[in-house]
Design an enzyme around this catalytic site. Structure first.
Site, PDB file in Angstrom:
ATOM      1  CG  HIS A  33      -2.123   1.046   1.052  1.00 15.97           C
ATOM      2  ND1 HIS A  33      -3.426   0.469   0.891  1.00 15.97           N
ATOM      3  CD2 HIS A  33      -2.025   2.366   0.860  1.00 15.97           C
ATOM      4  CE1 HIS A  33      -4.105   1.721   0.815  1.00 15.97           C
ATOM      5  NE2 HIS A  33      -3.285   2.637   0.938  1.00 15.97           N
ATOM      6  CG  HIS A  45      -1.621   5.974  -2.638  1.00 19.13           C
ATOM      7  ND1 HIS A  45      -2.552   5.619  -3.690  1.00 19.13           N
ATOM      8  CD2 HIS A  45      -2.103   5.763  -1.582  1.00 19.13           C
ATOM      9  CE1 HIS A  45      -3.610   5.194  -2.944  1.00 19.13           C
ATOM     10  NE2 HIS A  45      -3.333   5.197  -1.445  1.00 19.13           N
ATOM     11  CG  HIS A  53      -8.394   3.064  -1.011  1.00 21.23           C
ATOM     12  ND1 HIS A  53      -7.268   2.390  -2.021  1.00 21.23           N
ATOM     13  CD2 HIS A  53      -7.133   3.880  -0.311  1.00 21.23           C
ATOM     14  CE1 HIS A  53      -6.303   2.982  -1.842  1.00 21.23           C
ATOM     15  NE2 HIS A  53      -5.922   3.836  -1.005  1.00 21.23           N
ATOM     16  CD  GLU A  92      -7.661   5.655   6.370  1.00 20.62           C
ATOM     17  OE1 GLU A  92      -6.307   5.859   7.042  1.00 20.62           O
ATOM     18  OE2 GLU A  92      -7.696   5.960   5.226  1.00 20.62           O
ATOM     19  CG  ASP A 101      -2.260   5.568   2.787  1.00 22.96           C
ATOM     20  OD1 ASP A 101      -2.153   5.571   1.565  1.00 22.96           O
ATOM     21  OD2 ASP A 101      -2.900   6.073   3.235  1.00 22.96           O
ATOM     22  CG  ASP A 102      -0.721   8.878   0.247  1.00 24.59           C
ATOM     23  OD1 ASP A 102      -0.204   8.778  -0.933  1.00 24.59           O
ATOM     24  OD2 ASP A 102      -1.868   8.749   0.622  1.00 24.59           O
TER      25      ASP A 102
END
Length: 359
Positions: A24, A26, A210, A213, A291-292
């Site tokens: 995961h 991006h 996704h 969350e 994630d980011d």
């Protein structure tokens, strides 16, 4: 941005050397802060203060918080203007992952976001795939790609991306291995994206939306009903419903849990509140992800350190998380076998105190 130091308790193995898969991450969000600043200067983009500082972004879990996140993400993405910029991001993401023990990376990208600069969505995807093959050869981390549609665009756009992803479907580095759906879970109708996911599944791509969350168990149930996921991006709030969590375990739907982003987005107040222990104890297949990190700070190894420091996972249980990430990946079976054997080797290695010096 903010990154924990690689300190560790005496008598533990370094998480940076634990072989693992990263499922995961991006594309734009994987950028190094220094790269973002360099690209912004090169292309004459004035960045928001939050992207020019070294502070981890802290957001509220409501629509206002997501709007701020999206504004910052879009500002970062606007700095990516050329094929060379895109190639640099892939190569650096792979190098950073390699330094943290990630041996298989599935990098998520929406080629629509970069198409205007490079001649269309097909060239944009081919640039990323070519860079993934190069990165796999030079960094020690094998890189595959997940093509992701956005919930804030029309479902017909998602179908176009699914058809494009299907053309490049494969199972090794430099191929498309999955199809995702990202952006604000509160936007759009999940069921409207089912035809796109059906196209992707027919091409052999993993279903990787996704869910779970920003929204809770009911959204996860809807995603299960309509998109038949192999993994859930996040899925962390399925822990609020034991019956749902048991169904995910039975269906072998893996959860891509990203603790730092959960906290940055205000889903949980701190890392100790992320229900990692509950998910693992229920038998869920959990793959930790960053994630980011451009916005949320910590990269992959820090998620494993949080499991150790905030949830009390010993080396055996950390190895279990690494095994889960490998098993949930779309790596070829021979790659999985090799990486699982290397996890066993990590556990068999002698434990050295953090005060030990010398070779």
């Amino acid at each position: 941005m903010v990154e924990h130091a690689p300190d560790r308790a005496p008598g533990t193995r370094p998480v940076e050397t634990l072989p693992k898969a990263h499922l995961h991450l991006h594309f734009t969000g994987s950028m190094r802060p220094s790269t973002l600043l360099d690209l912004a200067e090169r292309h004459g983009v004035r960045l928001p203060t939050a992207l020019r500082s070294s502070q981890m972004v802290s957001l509220s879990p409501d629509a206002r918080g997501w709007f701020r996140f999206q504004r910052l993400y879009d500002a970062a993405r606007s700095c990516v203007r050329t094929a060379e910029d895109m190639q640099r991001i892939v190569l650096e993401a792979a190098a950073d992952d390699a330094a943290e023990g990630s041996r298989w990376l599935e990098l998520q990208v929406d080629p629509t976001s970069y198409a205007v600069h490079v001649g269309g969505i097909t060239p944009a995807l081919e640039i990323v795939l070519d860079a993934a093959r190069t990165a796999s050869a030079v960094t020690g981390t094998q890189v595959a790609v997940v093509v992701a549609a956005s919930r804030i665009r029309h479902p017909l756009d998602a179908r176009a991306l699914a058809r494009l992803a299907a053309r490049y479907a494969g199972e090794g580095p430099g191929t498309v291995v999955g199809f995702g759906l990202s952006n604000d879970e509160r936007r759009g109708s999940t069921a409207d994206f089912a035809p796109a996911f059906a196209l992707a599944r027919r091409a052999g791509l993993a279903s990787l939306p996704h869910s779970g969350e920003l929204l809770g168990p009911e959204h996860v149930r809807e995603t299960l009903r309509t998109l038949a996921p192999d993994r859930l991006g996040h899925g962390v709030r399925s822990g609020e419903d034991p019956e749902l969590l048991a169904a995910l375990v039975e269906a072998e739907v893996a959860l891509e849990v990203c603790p730092a982003s959960n906290v940055a987005l205000g889903v949980y107040p701190d890392l100790a509140d992320v229900p990692l222990e509950r998910l693992v104890a229920a038998g869920a297949r959990v793959a930790l992800g960053a994630d980011d990190p451009l916005l949320f700070g910590p990269r992959l190894a820090a998620q494993y350190r949080s499991a150790r420091e905030d949830h009390g996972f010993d080396d055996e249980r950390l190895a279990g998380l690494a095994r889960s990430s490998i098993a949930a990946s779309r790596a070829p079976e021979e790659v999985k076998r090799q990486l699982l054997a290397e996890v066993d080797d990590w556990l068999r290695a002698p434990v050295r105190s953090s005060t030990t010096t010398g070779p």
